[in-house]
Design an enzyme around this catalytic site. Structure first.
Site, short mmCIF file in Angstrom:
data_model
loop_
_atom_site.label_atom_id
_atom_site.label_comp_id
_atom_site.label_asym_id
_atom_site.label_seq_id
_atom_site.Cartn_x
_atom_site.Cartn_y
_atom_site.Cartn_z
N ASN A 84 0.88 -1.18 0.11
CA ASN A 84 -0.12 0.02 -0.06
C ASN A 84 0.95 1.22 0.14
O ASN A 84 1.58 1.42 0.97
CB ASN A 84 -0.98 -0.05 1.25
CG ASN A 84 -1.90 1.38 1.22
OD1 ASN A 84 -1.39 2.45 0.83
ND2 ASN A 84 -2.94 0.98 1.71
N GLU A 139 -3.87 2.02 -2.95
CA GLU A 139 -3.85 3.39 -2.56
C GLU A 139 -2.81 4.21 -3.73
O GLU A 139 -2.18 4.75 -3.17
CB GLU A 139 -3.70 3.62 -1.39
CG GLU A 139 -4.93 3.27 -0.54
CD GLU A 139 -4.80 4.26 1.06
OE1 GLU A 139 -5.60 5.21 0.92
OE2 GLU A 139 -4.13 3.81 1.82
N ASP A 197 -3.81 -5.10 1.03
CA ASP A 197 -4.16 -4.33 2.35
C ASP A 197 -5.73 -4.78 2.78
O ASP A 197 -6.58 -4.54 2.31
CB ASP A 197 -4.23 -2.78 2.13
CG ASP A 197 -4.41 -2.06 3.53
OD1 ASP A 197 -4.70 -2.66 4.35
OD2 ASP A 197 -4.51 -0.72 3.45
N ASP A 225 -1.44 -6.32 6.20
CA ASP A 225 -1.16 -6.49 4.87
C ASP A 225 -0.69 -8.22 4.58
O ASP A 225 0.10 -8.55 5.18
CB ASP A 225 -0.35 -5.77 4.29
CG ASP A 225 -0.42 -4.12 4.56
OD1 ASP A 225 -1.00 -3.63 3.32
OD2 ASP A 225 -0.12 -3.59 5.49
N ASP A 242 2.86 4.74 5.00
CA ASP A 242 2.53 4.22 6.33
C ASP A 242 2.85 2.45 6.36
O ASP A 242 2.67 1.93 7.58
CB ASP A 242 1.33 4.71 7.03
CG ASP A 242 0.15 4.77 6.01
OD1 ASP A 242 0.29 4.58 4.85
OD2 ASP A 242 -0.98 5.04 6.79
N HIS A 243 2.58 1.87 5.30
CA HIS A 243 2.75 0.57 5.09
C HIS A 243 3.92 0.09 4.44
O HIS A 243 4.65 0.71 3.87
CB HIS A 243 1.59 -0.14 4.27
CG HIS A 243 0.18 0.04 4.53
ND1 HIS A 243 -0.46 -0.96 4.75
CD2 HIS A 243 -0.44 1.27 4.54
CE1 HIS A 243 -1.94 -0.42 5.30
NE2 HIS A 243 -1.76 0.93 5.10
N ASN A 285 -6.63 -4.61 5.91
CA ASN A 285 -7.29 -3.88 7.00
C ASN A 285 -7.82 -4.43 8.21
O ASN A 285 -8.96 -4.28 8.67
CB ASN A 285 -8.24 -2.65 6.26
CG ASN A 285 -7.49 -1.44 6.04
OD1 ASN A 285 -6.58 -0.87 6.88
ND2 ASN A 285 -7.77 -0.89 4.91
#
Length: 258
Positions: A10, A37, A148, A219, A248-249, A150
DNA sequence: ATGGTTGCAACGCAA
């Protein structure tokens, strides 16, 4: 198939992260990279830069939010950009066949908080995903579902499971949906190969979460049973998360061998 | 219980 290296990342804006993605491709040399994303409309997708790096690419984008891509050494066929029977304006699914393997790239909704409309959307989306994956298993034996999710599946996937109990990303309905995916015929490749490793794939930008290793493993790379036995390695590459202006991933990588 | 950080795009929304 002799050996096959696939990754998910991501990137939280491909416009911002393109240089990092190109550097990472040069270092890691995966056969396939699934991105989430991208946050780009298709007209703005950086096709040429990716081709110059030696990869073909398919993508499904929208303005501002979401957006999916699959980069691959070999061509992609049988491309799907959404659920067949569920109208979703958000670009969160991109599937293709590459080298006789069905690749399903997911960006499962975040859910915001368990009292929100977005959480209901997430649960509805997960229900559609269940239908979709069962159907995919009818048509393909070799499937990799990655992206991802989540969802942090278990206590070991959360820095502080007591603090996260009942919260979005770790609530029972979400974790049940993840378990259902395993039930219908997939293996959590990372956990299979690293049964006791407490490592994360995402850290909040805020509160120095990465420095303090306050993160979650959300993930994932799932393998159908036919492929799971050929997976020899699965790991999370934290290095890009240490760079300037990181996503951030972190990327999650799986390696398969006969 | 709230706030904190980033990206997009134009200041609140999504994560």
């Amino acid at each position: 198939m002799r050996s096959f290296k696939i990754a998910t990342w991501n990137v939280n804006s491909l416009r911002v992260r393109l240089p990092q993605v190109l550097n990472w491709l040069a270092d890691a040399q995966p056969d396939v990279l699934a991105l989430q994303e991208t946050k780009l409309i298709d007209a703005d997708f950086p096709i040429e830069a990716i081709q110059q790096a030696g990869y073909q690419v398919i993508f499904s984008g929208q303005k501002t939010y979401n957006g999916m891509a699959i980069l691959s050494r070999r061509p992609a066929t049988n491309i799907i950009t959404g659920f067949p029977d569920y109208e979703d304006p958000q670009r969160r699914l991109l599937a293709a066949v590459i080298d006789d393997i069905r690749i399903v790239n997911l960006y499962i909704p975040n859910g915001d908080n368990i009292h929100s409309e977005k959480y209901q959307y997430k649960l509805a989306w997960l229900k559609q995903l269940d239908v979709f994956l069962k159907n995919e298993l009818q048509g393909h034996s070799q499937i990799i579902v990655l992206g991802d999710f989540n969802i942090a599946p278990d206590d070991i996937d959360v820095h502080d499971p007591k603090q996260w109990a009942g919260k979005v990303l770790f609530s029972e309905p979400e974790r049940n949906a993840f378990r259902d995916m395993l039930q219908v015929g997939f293996i959590d490749t990372f956990r299979q190969l690293n049964p006791a490793e407490k490592v994360f794939s995402w850290w909040d930008y805020r509160m120095n979460a990465f420095k303090r290793n306050v993160g979650l493993r959300i993930d994932h790379v799932l393998s159908s049973h036919a492929l799971a036995s050929q997976c020899v390695k699965c790991y999370i590459d934290k290095l890009p998360r240490t760079h300037e202006r990181p996503s951030d991933h972190a990327p999650v990588i799986a390696e398969y061998h006969d």
